[in-house]
Design a protein around this motif. Structure first.
Motif, PDB file in Angstrom:
ATOM      1  N   ALA A 321       9.990  -6.124  -7.675  1.00 12.39           N
ATOM      2  CA  ALA A 321       9.302  -4.908  -7.246  1.00 12.39           C
ATOM      3  C   ALA A 321       9.685  -4.597  -5.811  1.00 12.39           C
ATOM      4  O   ALA A 321      10.024  -5.479  -5.021  1.00 12.39           O
ATOM      5  CB  ALA A 321       7.794  -5.085  -7.355  1.00 12.39           C
ATOM      6  N   TYR A 323       8.724  -1.458  -2.520  1.00 15.23           N
ATOM      7  CA  TYR A 323       7.986  -0.261  -2.136  1.00 15.23           C
ATOM      8  C   TYR A 323       8.301   0.083  -0.686  1.00 15.23           C
ATOM      9  O   TYR A 323       8.538  -0.782   0.152  1.00 15.23           O
ATOM     10  CB  TYR A 323       6.475  -0.450  -2.329  1.00 15.23           C
ATOM     11  N   ALA A 330       8.073   3.646  -4.786  1.00 19.45           N
ATOM     12  CA  ALA A 330       8.003   2.291  -5.323  1.00 19.45           C
ATOM     13  C   ALA A 330       8.843   2.219  -6.582  1.00 19.45           C
ATOM     14  O   ALA A 330       9.043   3.226  -7.270  1.00 19.45           O
ATOM     15  CB  ALA A 330       6.556   1.894  -5.631  1.00 19.45           C
ATOM     16  N   THR A 347      12.389   5.340  -9.107  1.00 18.70           N
ATOM     17  CA  THR A 347      11.212   5.155  -8.268  1.00 18.70           C
ATOM     18  C   THR A 347      10.111   6.135  -8.668  1.00 18.70           C
ATOM     19  O   THR A 347      10.351   7.151  -9.310  1.00 18.70           O
ATOM     20  CB  THR A 347      11.545   5.359  -6.783  1.00 18.70           C
ATOM     21  N   GLY A 350       4.353   6.025  -4.342  1.00 16.04           N
ATOM     22  CA  GLY A 350       3.473   4.902  -4.049  1.00 16.04           C
ATOM     23  C   GLY A 350       3.930   4.132  -2.833  1.00 16.04           C
ATOM     24  O   GLY A 350       5.109   4.172  -2.470  1.00 16.04           O
ATOM     25  N   GLU A 352       2.505   0.739  -2.321  1.00 12.64           N
ATOM     26  CA  GLU A 352       2.345  -0.667  -2.664  1.00 12.64           C
ATOM     27  C   GLU A 352       2.624  -0.794  -4.149  1.00 12.64           C
ATOM     28  O   GLU A 352       2.372   0.143  -4.921  1.00 12.64           O
ATOM     29  CB  GLU A 352       0.926  -1.176  -2.357  1.00 12.64           C
ATOM     30  N   ALA A 353       3.137  -1.960  -4.584  1.00 16.81           N
ATOM     31  CA  ALA A 353       3.512  -2.088  -5.985  1.00 16.81           C
ATOM     32  C   ALA A 353       3.411  -3.533  -6.451  1.00 16.81           C
ATOM     33  O   ALA A 353       3.653  -4.473  -5.687  1.00 16.81           O
ATOM     34  CB  ALA A 353       4.928  -1.576  -6.216  1.00 16.81           C
ATOM     35  N   SER A 354       3.055  -3.688  -7.725  1.00 16.98           N
ATOM     36  CA  SER A 354       3.042  -4.981  -8.392  1.00 16.98           C
ATOM     37  C   SER A 354       3.557  -4.778  -9.802  1.00 16.98           C
ATOM     38  O   SER A 354       3.283  -3.745 -10.428  1.00 16.98           O
ATOM     39  CB  SER A 354       1.621  -5.557  -8.425  1.00 16.98           C
ATOM     40  N   ILE A 355       4.315  -5.750 -10.336  1.00 13.42           N
ATOM     41  CA  ILE A 355       4.925  -5.595 -11.660  1.00 13.42           C
ATOM     42  C   ILE A 355       4.554  -6.738 -12.589  1.00 13.42           C
ATOM     43  O   ILE A 355       4.202  -7.840 -12.158  1.00 13.42           O
ATOM     44  CB  ILE A 355       6.460  -5.496 -11.585  1.00 13.42           C
ATOM     45  N   LEU A 365       4.129  -1.311 -14.054  1.00 16.26           N
ATOM     46  CA  LEU A 365       4.191  -1.152 -12.605  1.00 16.26           C
ATOM     47  C   LEU A 365       2.883  -0.536 -12.129  1.00 16.26           C
ATOM     48  O   LEU A 365       2.514   0.563 -12.551  1.00 16.26           O
ATOM     49  CB  LEU A 365       5.368  -0.242 -12.246  1.00 16.26           C
ATOM     50  N   VAL A 367       0.908   0.901  -8.921  1.00 11.65           N
ATOM     51  CA  VAL A 367       1.189   1.392  -7.575  1.00 11.65           C
ATOM     52  C   VAL A 367      -0.061   2.017  -6.965  1.00 11.65           C
ATOM     53  O   VAL A 367      -0.953   2.495  -7.662  1.00 11.65           O
ATOM     54  CB  VAL A 367       2.337   2.426  -7.566  1.00 11.65           C
ATOM     55  N   SER A 373      -3.862   6.073  -7.423  1.00  9.97           N
ATOM     56  CA  SER A 373      -3.281   4.825  -7.910  1.00  9.97           C
ATOM     57  C   SER A 373      -2.970   5.001  -9.383  1.00  9.97           C
ATOM     58  O   SER A 373      -3.769   5.562 -10.133  1.00  9.97           O
ATOM     59  CB  SER A 373      -4.252   3.657  -7.697  1.00  9.97           C
TER      60      SER A 373
END
Length: 396
Positions: A321, A323, A330, A347, A350, A352-355, A365, A367, A373
């Motif tokens: 990930a 961002y 992101a 992309t 966003g 911030e990002a988490s996968i 994903l 974000v 969000s």
């Protein structure tokens, strides 16, 4: 042939034709088919916030409020998964077509871990507090129990099953065999600044040597002995992260930070650290040069920004990930051949990002943006994303 026999044949033929028509066999439609009720269509998939958490969204609205947002996402497979944030946990069992509220309350989730669909752990704060606690659920996330009255220093936790897990902070690694009730320190090299253990005995560590650079080391005996695998020169090493799955190993080594920019190098190995490929070497004006030297497969990471978490799949595939807060973008980058090639994918908005990925193509994903969000899904390794759940304009 007598009339009795002929009548029996006629009756048999009529019954056969009627049965075939009823079952729908043959090319032509029949009055019998038309009389069969059509199957009920599947319910349409939900959109936006799916009508969930309305009261919580209202409580987090307004100019001075912190809007609802996703902090982490974790899927067990392509259908079943969870996403969590400030005061909530939601889940889906049909790949994001529909969601349900699992938890709503005081816990401000920062990370969630579910090795199965029942047992889970999280790092979370109480409401807007700064202290971070390790909490556990044994009912899929509906209720949570704090495992200690004291705050923890863990930056990340990982659980192999319902009992065995690891807790990590910048300098130390801890192990539990009772679901987090008690922890023991694992010996790591001096100046460790990041580690990962795939079992109690097998682990990797990022070690900093001031003025010289980074070292990546490995243990196969629970920390009693460590072997040097990789050197990466850098004048001011800070910290790194390690991800491993079988023989796949990735070392993320940070350079400098500045002007919302991050410099870093990503090294990958397909043979448990015996040999390495410099996959990404991202230099930035604000962060300076990337650690290490030599050609890299890519000079920019996903979103040309700060690296997020990694997911390793099937011995060959790795997702990272990324961002970029200033650009408010992101996305993910991916290799499917152990770092021989690298591709930065599409992309989305966003900062911030988490996968979470469950196979070589299917992933999620989560974000956050300034006032919104969104949880996205992909079926093509991040080449395209589809919004599945959104908190839109919650802070406006």
């Amino acid at each position: 042939m007598n009339w009795t026999t002929r009548l029996q044949q006629m009756i048999s033929t009529l019954l056969t034709v009627s049965l075939l028509a009823l079952l729908g066999w043959g090319a032509a439609a029949s009055p019998v088919q038309a009389a069969v009720p059509a199957q009920t269509a599947a319910p349409a998939c939900g959109t936006g916030d799916h009508g969930l958490l309305q009261d919580l969204q209202k409580a987090h609205s307004g100019a001075d409020a912190v809007p609802l947002g996703f902090a982490d996402v974790e899927f067990l497979n392509g259908k079943t998964g969870r996403a969590a944030g400030n005061g909530f946990l939601i889940g889906t069992s049909d790949g994001g077509c529909h969601f349900q509220e699992i938890y709503k309350g005081q816990w401000n989730f920062q990370q969630i871990v579910f090795p199965d669909n029942v047992h889970g752990w999280a790092l979370a704060a109480v409401n807007d507090g700064q202290a971070k606690y390790l909490i556990r659920t044994t009912d899929g996330g509906s209720t949570w129990t704090r495992l200690t009255n004291k705050a923890v220093t863990f930056e990340r936790v990982d659980f192999l099953d319902g009992s065995r897990g690891f807790g990590y902070n910048r300098t130390s690694t801890y192990y539990t065999s009772d679901g987090g009730g008690s922890w023991s320190l694992i010996k790591t090299p001096a100046n460790t600044r990041g580690a990962y253990f795939s079992s109690r005995n097998s682990g990797y560590a990022v070690v900093v040597v001031p003025g010289s650079g980074y070292r990546v080391m490995r243990t196969t005996d629970g920390g009693a002995n460590w072997k040097l695998l990789l050197k990466s020169a850098y004048t001011d090493p800070g910290y790194g992260q390690i991800y491993a799955d079988g023989s796949q190993v990735y070392a993320l080594l940070y350079g400098g930070f500045g002007m919302s920019q991050t410099s870093y190098s990503l090294y990958g190995s397909a043979d448990a650290g015996a040999s390495w490929t410099r996959v990404i070497a991202q230099e930035t004006a604000g962060g300076g040069p990337a650690p290490g030297s030599g050609a890299a497969k890519a000079v920019k990471g996903p979103a040309s920004g700060t690296p997020g978490n990694m997911v390793l799949i099937g011995g060959t595939t790795a997702f990272l990930a990324g961002y970029h807060p200033a650009a408010e973008q992101a996305g993910v980058g991916v290799t499917k051949n152990n770092g021989v090639t690298w591709s930065n994918q599409q992309t989305v908005p966003g900062y911030e990002a988490s996968i979470s990925f469950t196979d070589h193509n299917t992933g999620w994903l989560a974000v956050r943006d300034l006032n919104s969000s969104t949880l996205y899904s992909t079926k093509d390794a991040g080449a395209a994303w589809t919004a599945k759940f959104s908190f839109a304009g919650a802070g406006k």
